[in-house]
Design a protein around this motif. Structure first.
Motif, PDB file in Angstrom:
ATOM      1  N   THR A  29     -19.061  15.513  14.432  1.00 55.56           N
ATOM      2  CA  THR A  29     -18.771  16.795  13.815  1.00 55.56           C
ATOM      3  C   THR A  29     -19.236  17.893  14.767  1.00 55.56           C
ATOM      4  O   THR A  29     -20.385  17.874  15.214  1.00 55.56           O
ATOM      5  CB  THR A  29     -19.502  16.946  12.467  1.00 55.56           C
ATOM      6  OG1 THR A  29     -19.050  15.935  11.566  1.00 55.56           O
ATOM      7  CG2 THR A  29     -19.234  18.316  11.862  1.00 55.56           C
ATOM      8  N   VAL A  30     -18.363  18.823  15.082  1.00 56.77           N
ATOM      9  CA  VAL A  30     -18.706  19.910  16.008  1.00 56.77           C
ATOM     10  C   VAL A  30     -18.876  21.201  15.218  1.00 56.77           C
ATOM     11  O   VAL A  30     -17.950  21.641  14.523  1.00 56.77           O
ATOM     12  CB  VAL A  30     -17.629  20.091  17.092  1.00 56.77           C
ATOM     13  CG1 VAL A  30     -17.968  21.288  17.988  1.00 56.77           C
ATOM     14  CG2 VAL A  30     -17.510  18.822  17.932  1.00 56.77           C
ATOM     15  N   LEU A  45     -11.258  25.577  16.721  1.00 58.46           N
ATOM     16  CA  LEU A  45     -12.564  25.663  16.067  1.00 58.46           C
ATOM     17  C   LEU A  45     -12.487  26.342  14.710  1.00 58.46           C
ATOM     18  O   LEU A  45     -13.355  26.144  13.858  1.00 58.46           O
ATOM     19  CB  LEU A  45     -13.543  26.441  16.954  1.00 58.46           C
ATOM     20  CG  LEU A  45     -14.010  25.758  18.232  1.00 58.46           C
ATOM     21  CD1 LEU A  45     -14.726  26.767  19.127  1.00 58.46           C
ATOM     22  CD2 LEU A  45     -14.936  24.601  17.917  1.00 58.46           C
ATOM     23  N   THR A  49     -23.795  15.115  14.676  1.00 57.64           N
ATOM     24  CA  THR A  49     -23.342  16.500  14.807  1.00 57.64           C
ATOM     25  C   THR A  49     -23.687  17.057  16.174  1.00 57.64           C
ATOM     26  O   THR A  49     -24.803  16.870  16.670  1.00 57.64           O
ATOM     27  CB  THR A  49     -23.994  17.385  13.727  1.00 57.64           C
ATOM     28  OG1 THR A  49     -23.648  16.875  12.433  1.00 57.64           O
ATOM     29  CG2 THR A  49     -23.532  18.829  13.842  1.00 57.64           C
ATOM     30  N   LEU A 105     -12.314  18.319  22.062  1.00 58.48           N
ATOM     31  CA  LEU A 105     -12.191  18.574  20.628  1.00 58.48           C
ATOM     32  C   LEU A 105     -10.869  18.038  20.081  1.00 58.48           C
ATOM     33  O   LEU A 105     -10.814  17.530  18.961  1.00 58.48           O
ATOM     34  CB  LEU A 105     -12.294  20.073  20.354  1.00 58.48           C
ATOM     35  CG  LEU A 105     -13.663  20.722  20.584  1.00 58.48           C
ATOM     36  CD1 LEU A 105     -13.576  22.220  20.381  1.00 58.48           C
ATOM     37  CD2 LEU A 105     -14.697  20.115  19.644  1.00 58.48           C
ATOM     38  N   ASP A 123     -14.025  18.180  10.772  1.00 59.25           N
ATOM     39  CA  ASP A 123     -14.592  17.749  12.045  1.00 59.25           C
ATOM     40  C   ASP A 123     -15.052  18.909  12.911  1.00 59.25           C
ATOM     41  O   ASP A 123     -15.641  18.697  13.967  1.00 59.25           O
ATOM     42  CB  ASP A 123     -13.599  16.871  12.823  1.00 59.25           C
ATOM     43  CG  ASP A 123     -12.283  17.586  13.106  1.00 59.25           C
ATOM     44  OD1 ASP A 123     -12.195  18.803  12.886  1.00 59.25           O
ATOM     45  OD2 ASP A 123     -11.339  16.914  13.557  1.00 59.25           O
ATOM     46  N   SER A 124     -14.757  20.155  12.492  1.00 57.28           N
ATOM     47  CA  SER A 124     -15.261  21.308  13.245  1.00 57.28           C
ATOM     48  C   SER A 124     -15.356  22.518  12.331  1.00 57.28           C
ATOM     49  O   SER A 124     -14.580  22.652  11.373  1.00 57.28           O
ATOM     50  CB  SER A 124     -14.354  21.618  14.446  1.00 57.28           C
ATOM     51  OG  SER A 124     -13.054  21.956  14.032  1.00 57.28           O
TER      52      SER A 124
END
Length: 461
Positions: free
Chosen positions: A288-289, A314, A248, A269, A175-176
C-alpha cells in the motif's frame, strides 16, 4: 562464501567427527566457529555471546533437537537455525521449518549443499538487517503527535472528513492514497493510522522522507541495487518498495522528487514491479502506497514540475487534513493531551493551564499547526516549576506578527517578514514554488537547515 561474508557460526552435534569436519571446513572459509556436544553448554555460551547462525543436530543425547530449536527461537528470536539430521523425514523437515528453522540438511552433509544453505540463510539475515536499516535511516524524524499511539485526535467539524475516511478505510481496500495538508498538520499520524487499520501492527511500515534523499541515491533507496552497480555498492540491497512488501510504503513530501524519480515511481506504482539498479529482472511487490505533501500538486502540474499521470495514479483517494486554525475547538483537547504527556515525562504530580493561557492558545493562528502546539507545550512544561502553565511560560508570538498574519490568511504575499533571513528564504521558496530541495540548493544550505528556517520563521505557503 567469501572471507568478506564470514560470520560467527555455532555447531551443536553430539558426533565428534561431524563437529570437527564442519568446524574445519567452515573455518577454512574464514568463519568464526564454536562447537558444542550438547545443548546445555551451547545455550549457556549463547546467553553471554549469541552467534550469528546455528547448525543444530535434530537428535541430541537425551533431548529432541526440535525442543532445543523452540528454546533458541524463544530466547533469540532473530537467530537463524539450520537443522541437520541423519534420520530426517519430510515430516520432520516440515515441522522444523514450522517451528522457525531457517533450513534443513540431511547427513551425510555435502559441502555444496551446506554452502547453498548458508548462502540462503545469509540472504535472509541481510534482508532483515536492511529492513531495520531502512526503518532507521529512511524514516523521517517522527515527532510524537496526538494519535501516534491512539489514532487521530479531534472532534471538530473540520475533522469529520478525516474520521469518516479512517472509518471507511477498513471497508474499502485501496492500494494508494494521497494525503495533503500544511506542515505539522499530522500527515504522518494519519499514514500510520491507515497502516494500522489496513495492514496491522506487525506488517512493515517504511517511511521515506523524499526531500532528504540525495538525488544520486533516489533510485537505489527506492528500488534497491545489485552488488557492483555503482561505486560503493559492495552487496545486493533491497530498496524501500521491497522492504515494505506486505505492508505500507509512506512517501513523505512527494512533491520534492525530481522528474526522473517521478517517472520511475510511476512505473512501480502502475505495475507493482521494481527493478534494482544494475538488476536484470523485475521483482513483484504487494504494498500500500501512501503519499503526502504540503504542496499544491495541481499547481505544480501546470508549472511542469510534477507529472500529471503520477498525480492521477496517486489521486485515487485524496484526503486533505485541516490546519489547526480550522479546528480551534480541538486546541484545548490537544493541549491537554500534550500537557499530560510531558508532565508525566517530568514526573509532575499535577499540571494545568491557567485560563488566560488556554484562551491565548485558542486565539493563536498556529502557522506550524499541531507540531507547533506540541513544541510550545513541551517547552512550557520543561520551564515550569510546579506544572502550572501561564502566558509567560507559553511565550506565544503576537498574533499580529507578519508570519502569523500570513499563516492565518493562507497567503505568502500579505506582508513581508521583517527578518532579512526570513525575507530571503520566503522569496526563494515562492520563486521555486515551494520545492524545498531546489530552494535549499539556491540558498546554498542543506535541506534540514531550510526546514529549520521555515519552522523558525513560521513560513507557510
Amino acid at each position: 562464501m567469501s572471507d568478506d561474508d564470514a560470520i560467527d557460526i555455532a555447531i551443536i552435534d553430539d558426533e565428534e567427527v561431524i563437529r570437527d569436519s564442519l568446524r574445519d571446513f567452515l573455518a577454512r572459509k574464514g568463519n568464526r566457529i564454536r562447537a558444542f556436544a550438547d545443548s546445555a553448554s551451547a545455550e549457556a555460551a549463547f546467553a553471554r555471546t549469541p552467534p550469528d547462525l546455528v547448525l543444530l543436530d535434530i537428535r541430541l543425547p537425551g533431548e529432541d533437537g526440535l525442543a532445543v530449536l523452540q528454546r533458541l527461537r524463544g530466547e533469540h528470536p532473530d537467530l537463524p537455525v539450520i537443522m541437520i539430521s541423519g534420520h530426517g523425514t519430510m515430516d520432520t523437515a516440515i515441522e522444523a521449518m514450522r517451528l522457525g528453522a531457517a533450513d534443513f540438511l540431511r547427513k551425510p552433509i555435502k559441502y555444496p549443499d551446506l554452502l547453498a544453505a548458508l548462502e540462503r540463510t545469509r540472504r535472509l539475515m541481510r534482508l532483515e538487517g536492511e529492513r531495520n536499516r531502512l526503518r532507521a535511516t529512511l524514516s523521517h524524524v517522527h515527532h510524537a503527535t496526538p494519535g501516534a499511539a491512539s489514532g487521530w485526535l479531534g472532534t471538530a467539524k473540520a475533522c469529520q472528513e478525516v474520521l469518516a475516511f479512517l472509518a471507511a478505510a477498513v471497508r474499502t481496500p485501496f492500494d494508494s492514497v494521497l494525503i495533503t495538508g500544511e506542515t505539522g498538520s499530522g500527515k504522518d499520524v494519519i499514514a500510520r493510522e491507515l497502516h494500522q487499520r489496513l495492514r496491522g501492527a506487525h506488517a512493515p511500515f517504511v517511511a521515506v522522507n523524499c526531500p532528504a534523499l540525495p538525488e544520486s541515491l533516489v533510485e537505489s533507496e527506492l528500488f534497491g541495487h545489485m552488488k557492483g552497480s555503482f561505486t560503493g555498492a559492495d552487496a545486493d540491497r533491497p530498496g524501500a518498495f521491497e522492504m515494505a512488501h506486505g505492508g505500507t510504503l509512506f512517501l513523505d513530501e512527494l512533491g520534492d522528487l525530481s522528474g526522473a524519480a517521478q517517472a520511475k515511481l510511476l512505473r512501480a506504482l502502475e505495475a507493482r514491479l521494481v527493478r534494482r539498479l544494475g538488476g536484470r529482472k523485475d521483482v513483484a511487490v504487494e504494498v500500500t502506497v501512501i503519499a503526502a505533501t504540503n504542496q499544491d500538486l495541481e499547481r505544480m502540474v501546470k508549472a511542469g514540475t510534477f507529472r500529471r499521470d503520477l498525480l492521477y495514479r496517486l489521486n485515487t483517494y485524496q484526503l486533505r487534513l485541516p490546519a489547526l486554525r480550522e479546528r480551534r475547538e480541538d486546541i484545548p483537547l490537544l493541549a491537554a493531551h500534550f500537557l499530560k504527556h510531558f508532565a508525566a515525562r517530568r514526573r509532575l504530580a499535577r499540571a494545568t493551564f491557567l485560563p488566560e493561557a488556554l484562551a491565548a492558545l485558542v486565539a493563536y493562528p498556529f502557522p506550524g499547526n499541531v507540531r507547533e502546539l506540541r513544541n510550545l507545550v513541551e517547552r512550557a512544561v520543561m520551564l515550569s516549576e510546579d506544572g502550572t502553565i501561564g502566558l509567560a511560560l507559553l511565550a506565544l508570538p503576537p498574533v499580529e506578527t507578519a508570519a502569523a498574519a500570513m499563516a492565518a490568511a493562507g497567503t505568502v504575499d500579505a506582508a513581508a517578514p521583517s527578518d532579512p533571513e526570513a525575507r530571503e528564504t520566503l522569496a526563494v521558496l515562492v520563486r521555486q514554488r515551494w520545492n524545498r530541495r531546489v530552494a535549499a540548493k539556491e540558498l546554498g544550505i542543506s535541506y534540514e537547515a531550510l526546514r529549520w528556517r521555515i519552522e523558525k520563521h513560521a513560513l507557510t505557503q
